[in-house]
Design an enzyme around this catalytic site. Structure first.
Site, PDB file in Angstrom:
ATOM      1  N   HIS A  76      34.499  18.562  22.530  1.00 44.22           N
ATOM      2  CA  HIS A  76      35.094  17.910  23.692  1.00 44.22           C
ATOM      3  C   HIS A  76      34.133  16.821  24.171  1.00 44.22           C
ATOM      4  O   HIS A  76      33.068  16.611  23.598  1.00 44.22           O
ATOM      5  CB  HIS A  76      35.324  18.932  24.809  1.00 44.22           C
ATOM      6  CG  HIS A  76      36.418  19.920  24.538  1.00 44.22           C
ATOM      7  ND1 HIS A  76      37.638  19.892  25.182  1.00 44.22           N
ATOM      8  CD2 HIS A  76      36.479  20.969  23.677  1.00 44.22           C
ATOM      9  CE1 HIS A  76      38.398  20.872  24.738  1.00 44.22           C
ATOM     10  NE2 HIS A  76      37.710  21.555  23.820  1.00 44.22           N
ATOM     11  N   GLU A 121      30.248  19.615  24.494  1.00 40.02           N
ATOM     12  CA  GLU A 121      30.653  18.468  25.311  1.00 40.02           C
ATOM     13  C   GLU A 121      29.819  17.253  24.899  1.00 40.02           C
ATOM     14  O   GLU A 121      28.683  17.068  25.342  1.00 40.02           O
ATOM     15  CB  GLU A 121      30.465  18.775  26.795  1.00 40.02           C
ATOM     16  CG  GLU A 121      31.310  19.936  27.312  1.00 40.02           C
ATOM     17  CD  GLU A 121      32.777  19.569  27.495  1.00 40.02           C
ATOM     18  OE1 GLU A 121      33.125  18.376  27.321  1.00 40.02           O
ATOM     19  OE2 GLU A 121      33.577  20.467  27.831  1.00 40.02           O
ATOM     20  N   GLU A 130      39.893  12.565  24.983  1.00 39.64           N
ATOM     21  CA  GLU A 130      38.639  12.889  24.326  1.00 39.64           C
ATOM     22  C   GLU A 130      38.744  12.636  22.820  1.00 39.64           C
ATOM     23  O   GLU A 130      38.090  13.279  22.004  1.00 39.64           O
ATOM     24  CB  GLU A 130      38.254  14.339  24.640  1.00 39.64           C
ATOM     25  CG  GLU A 130      38.046  14.569  26.143  1.00 39.64           C
ATOM     26  CD  GLU A 130      37.849  16.031  26.526  1.00 39.64           C
ATOM     27  OE1 GLU A 130      37.626  16.862  25.618  1.00 39.64           O
ATOM     28  OE2 GLU A 130      37.901  16.343  27.724  1.00 39.64           O
ATOM     29  N   HIS A 149      41.919  17.657  24.006  1.00 37.09           N
ATOM     30  CA  HIS A 149      42.274  16.826  25.160  1.00 37.09           C
ATOM     31  C   HIS A 149      42.465  15.376  24.710  1.00 37.09           C
ATOM     32  O   HIS A 149      41.638  14.827  23.978  1.00 37.09           O
ATOM     33  CB  HIS A 149      41.193  16.911  26.237  1.00 37.09           C
ATOM     34  CG  HIS A 149      41.179  18.224  26.947  1.00 37.09           C
ATOM     35  ND1 HIS A 149      40.020  18.841  27.362  1.00 37.09           N
ATOM     36  CD2 HIS A 149      42.194  19.045  27.319  1.00 37.09           C
ATOM     37  CE1 HIS A 149      40.325  19.979  27.970  1.00 37.09           C
ATOM     38  NE2 HIS A 149      41.634  20.120  27.954  1.00 37.09           N
TER      39      HIS A 149
END
Length: 394
Positions: free
Chosen positions: A304, A363, A161, A158
């Site tokens: 991420h 994450e 990110e 992404h």
């Protein structure tokens, strides 16, 4: 650093003189196919750089070695005649600290510049182009190690990110530095890891998107006009997650892709969440799928942001050893392990579905994307144990 071999020298001799594992010298010099080196043959010394030293009166190999903090035996390969005050000699000096700075806006140019720096210092690294982005940027994989166990890590699926790429590259640099200096990294014996594990890294899956977030729209049409239109006419692309064509790359894999297609709100290219008109429609996801099919990864880690969570299960297809490993990740990082979430079509989902092996989405950090660089030190410290656990656990 390069040196010229003397007739009769061997890589084993250089391993002793320069205090380097023989394996690193062999992997840094694939052109050497014979035990005894030829006179004048170029040999690469991983983890060393050239230092120009001006000889002072009374200098000896021992005093120079102490002053430059380099192995005295290493100078035997460089200094072959009496020293003369005032002359300049090139001395190999070990690189003892990180040479790249991940705490910056980490766009594609920063990535490629840092990779070239690392490849020069650590020539046992292997870099492959696995495909190209929509705009023609090379998608690169880095390999390190000679083990039969292949572990994969990636970042920046992404666009906003992009800090994940900086974190991965910082870890790579620290790993290389510890490897050539014979130091442990957070208690881990990285030289042992090098022999047992081959680490595959795709540090930036979505370079076009990252550059859009950090540098604004590209100059070429129709992409420049298209991204501004998709972004509602705004030139603030800080919330952009997709690739340059408005496709969310982590919603592109054939793991219940049809479910995501039906329920995702955007039904056309958008800054985020649109899974495309078909799975694996984008060159970036095609490259990642092909790479994964060609390599025999025992596990994959997709980095991420944000949430300080680790997703580790998919459709009850994950292997039983995944739970033990994710609990160790959690212990090392303080992140919460989450087995199932209501999401499909991600890279990790597809990997678990197809291979029934361990796949993790980590994450990093907490807050609003893109995470501020002020968080970088804490994010890196939290993630270091995850990196090393993934490389050490069977």
């Amino acid at each position: 650093m390069q040196i010229l071999a003397c007739k009769g020298d061997t890589l084993s001799l250089y391993s002793e003189r320069f205090d380097l594992p023989h394996a690193l010298l062999v992997d840094s010099n694939p052109h050497v196919t014979h035990d005894v080196l030829q006179e004048g043959e170029e040999i690469y010394l991983p983890g060393y750089e050239a230092h120009v030293y001006k000889v002072k009166k009374g200098d000896t190999r021992e005093t120079i070695a102490r002053e430059l903090d380099t192995p005295v035996d290493a100078l035997t390969s460089i200094i072959r005649s009496p020293l003369t005050a005032g002359e300049e000699i090139v001395v190999p000096v070990r690189v003892k600290k990180a040479v790249i700075n991940g705490q910056k806006n980490y766009d594609f140019t920063a990535l490629m510049n840092d990779l070239q720096t690392l490849l020069k210092l650590y020539p046992f690294l292997r870099m492959y182009e696995i495909g190209k982005s929509v705009l023609g940027k090379p998608l690169v994989e880095i390999q390190i190690g000679r083990g039969s166990k292949h572990v994969h890590m990636n970042g920046s699926f992404h666009a906003n990110e992009w800090i994940t790429t900086a974190v991965i590259m910082t870890f790579l640099n620290d790993y290389l530095c510890a490897l050539t200096n014979g130091k442990k990294l957070k208690g881990a014996n990285v030289r042992s890891i090098y022999e047992r594990v081959t680490l595959s890294i795709v540090p930036m899956v979505n370079p076009d998107g990252v550059d859009l977030v950090l540098n604004g729209p590209p100059p070429m049409e129709p992409y420049r006009s298209d991204v501004v239109s998709m972004n509602g006419g705004s030139n603030d692309f800080s919330q952009w997650k997709a690739n340059i064509r408005g496709i969310d790359l982590n919603n592109q894999f054939p793991a219940k892709w049809e479910v995501e297609k039906e329920r995702k709100i955007p039904k056309e290219p958008a800054p985020r969440d649109f899974p495309g008109f078909s799975p694996l429609s984008e060159p970036e996801t095609v490259a990642m799928a092909q790479l994964t099919k060609e390599r025999d990864f025992v596990k994959v880690l997709a980095f991420h942001t944000q949430g300080k969570e680790i997703y580790w299960g998919y459709e009850q297809l994950e292997p039983k050893e995944a739970e033990k490993e994710v609990n160790e990740f959690a212990r090392q990082s303080g992140y919460a392990p989450v087995r199932y979430i209501d999401s499909h079509a991600g890279y990790r989902d597809w990997f678990i579905q197809e291979w029934k092996r361990r796949g993790y989405t980590i994450e990093l950090g907490e807050g609003v994307n893109p995470l501020p660089l002020e968080q970088f030190p804490d994010i890196y410290e939290d993630s270091l144990g995850i990196f090393l656990t993934a490389l050490q656990m069977e």
